[in-house]
Design a protein around this motif. Structure first.
Motif, PDB file in Angstrom:
ATOM      1  N   GLN A   1       0.617  -1.188   0.151  1.00 39.54           N
ATOM      2  CA  GLN A   1      -0.100  -0.039  -0.146  1.00 39.54           C
ATOM      3  C   GLN A   1       0.822   1.246   0.319  1.00 39.54           C
ATOM      4  O   GLN A   1       2.125   1.371   0.538  1.00 39.54           O
ATOM      5  N   ILE A   2       0.132   2.371  -0.421  1.00 35.01           N
ATOM      6  CA  ILE A   2       0.813   3.677  -0.404  1.00 35.01           C
ATOM      7  C   ILE A   2       0.138   4.518   0.611  1.00 35.01           C
ATOM      8  O   ILE A   2      -1.140   4.552   0.668  1.00 35.01           O
ATOM      9  N   HIS A   3       0.763   5.390   1.289  1.00 38.03           N
ATOM     10  CA  HIS A   3       0.262   6.376   2.135  1.00 38.03           C
ATOM     11  C   HIS A   3       0.501   7.731   1.659  1.00 38.03           C
ATOM     12  O   HIS A   3       1.513   8.160   2.043  1.00 38.03           O
ATOM     13  N   PRO A   4      -0.238   8.299   0.846  1.00 41.40           N
ATOM     14  CA  PRO A   4       0.258   9.769   0.462  1.00 41.40           C
ATOM     15  C   PRO A   4      -0.176  10.769   1.309  1.00 41.40           C
ATOM     16  O   PRO A   4      -1.123  10.636   2.038  1.00 41.40           O
ATOM     17  N   GLY A   5       0.614  11.884   1.016  1.00 42.72           N
ATOM     18  CA  GLY A   5       0.425  12.858   1.881  1.00 42.72           C
ATOM     19  C   GLY A   5      -0.647  13.879   1.224  1.00 42.72           C
ATOM     20  O   GLY A   5      -1.353  13.243   0.386  1.00 42.72           O
ATOM     21  N   VAL A   6      -0.816  15.173   1.273  1.00 42.63           N
ATOM     22  CA  VAL A   6      -1.805  15.721   0.529  1.00 42.63           C
ATOM     23  C   VAL A   6      -1.363  15.906  -1.145  1.00 42.63           C
ATOM     24  O   VAL A   6      -0.230  16.428  -1.179  1.00 42.63           O
ATOM     25  N   ILE A   7      -1.962  15.563  -1.940  1.00 41.49           N
ATOM     26  CA  ILE A   7      -2.031  15.551  -3.142  1.00 41.49           C
ATOM     27  C   ILE A   7      -2.733  16.487  -4.019  1.00 41.49           C
ATOM     28  O   ILE A   7      -3.840  16.436  -3.780  1.00 41.49           O
ATOM     29  N   GLU A   8      -2.103  17.058  -5.120  1.00 41.54           N
ATOM     30  CA  GLU A   8      -2.981  18.312  -5.986  1.00 41.54           C
ATOM     31  C   GLU A   8      -3.921  17.343  -7.078  1.00 41.54           C
ATOM     32  O   GLU A   8      -3.421  17.098  -7.888  1.00 41.54           O
TER      33      GLU A   8
END
Ligand SMILES: NC(=O)c1ccc[n+]([C@@H]2O[C@H](COP(=O)([O-])OP(=O)(O)OC[C@H]3O[C@@H](n4cnc5c(N)ncnc54)[C@H](O)[C@@H]3O)[C@@H](O)[C@H]2O)c1
Length: 267
Positions: A189-196
């Motif tokens: 899995q991926i845990h993104p921060g805030v993405i545009e």
């Protein structure tokens, strides 16, 4: 030769945002890609943009809360492209309301899309992924989109955070399940921060509300300040991680987490 040459991928919620960019990047790497989404017009447009230009891609209607839809899309991928090697459980929704603001229906939407959608996709794609895993060096791959909100608490949407926490532990649980059975299906899995993306924009509005103002620009700046790297993420930042986890480069990874958050959770 591309990293995903000969592989077939199904990406949920890929009409726009992170899923669409993952579709582009996977096509660049030689995968044949099926985009599933409830946004039919946009999904078709995204698939047409990729297909024939960057690679091979088709759109199929998919509401991730509906098991029949999932079965139809998985069957279509196998019928049209001959196999299914990669599933990206990307479709997700964010509501952005506090514990006492959120309605019961909004809560049920979060659960249906973020949790039920991920569960159904994993279960229904499993037989096809298991079959394809027999003739590739490191087997098949599932990549789930969790979030930093699946690792730490969220001020702006505690219930979204609760669903993403569920994705985080589900990823590990099913990695163990497939691993112990010898299925050769890796689950990461991926845990993104805030993405545009559109969802990123939603978080600024929610943050403004949580801060007790209507000043979305100030909320965006506050969000930016939380990322030590000095910017918000792009869909391509996350697509890079998805391609890596789906590829044989991540052949010794399962039940694992890639945190792509500009340093937000390092603090
Ligand atoms: N953008 C961010 O800041 C961020 C941060 C962390 C995690 N994420 C996660 O990344 C994933 C993608 O987010 P994004 O930023 O691209 O969001 P987005 O809102 O731009 O795109 C989400 C896509 O999911 C689709 N979708 C929604 N409900 C669906 C359903 N029932 N069935 C099928 N498709 C459905 C939407 O139509 C849309 O195309 C989500 O799981 C999200 O929770 C995003």
């Amino acid at each position: 030769m591309g990293k995903l040459e000969g592989r077939v991928a199904l990406i949920s919620g890929a009409a726009r945002g992170i899923g669409a960019q993952a579709a582009r990047r996977m096509a660049d790497e030689g995968a044949k890609v099926v985009i599933g989404d409830v946004r039919d017009d946009l999904g078709r447009k995204t698939a047409e943009e990729i297909d024939g230009g960057r690679g091979v891609c088709r759109f199929s209607h998919l509401d991730v809360t509906d098991p029949e839809n999932w079965q139809a899309v998985v069957d279509e991928a196998v019928e049209v492209y001959g196999r299914l090697d990669i599933l990206v459980n990307n479709a997700g929704v964010f509501i952005g309301r506090s514990l006492e603001e959120i309605s019961f229906d909004e809560w049920k939407t979060l659960v249906d899309v973020n949790l039920t959608g991920t569960f159904l996709g994993t279960r229904i794609a499993a037989p096809a992924l298991r079959e394809a895993a027999k003739d590739t060096p490191h087997g098949s791959a599932i990549v789930n989109l969790s979030s930093i909100a699946g690792l730490v608490g969220s001020m702006v949407d505690p219930l979204y955070s609760m669903t993403k926490g569920g994705v985080t532990t589900f990823t590990k649980s099913v990695a163990l399940y497939f691993g112990k059975r010898g299925d050769r299906i890796r689950v990461n899995q991926i845990h993104p921060g805030v993405i545009e993306t559109d969802m990123g924009d939603q978080t600024y509005t929610a943050r403004a509300r949580a801060l007790g103002t209507n000043d979305v620009d100030a909320a965006k700046q506050a969000s930016l300040n939380m990322h030590p790297i000095g910017r918000h993420g792009t869909a391509d930042d996350i697509a890079s991680g998805i391609v890596f986890l789906a590829s044989d480069d991540a052949g010794f990874m399962t039940g694992s987490s890639l945190v792509v958050d500009g340093g937000l959770t390092a603090q």
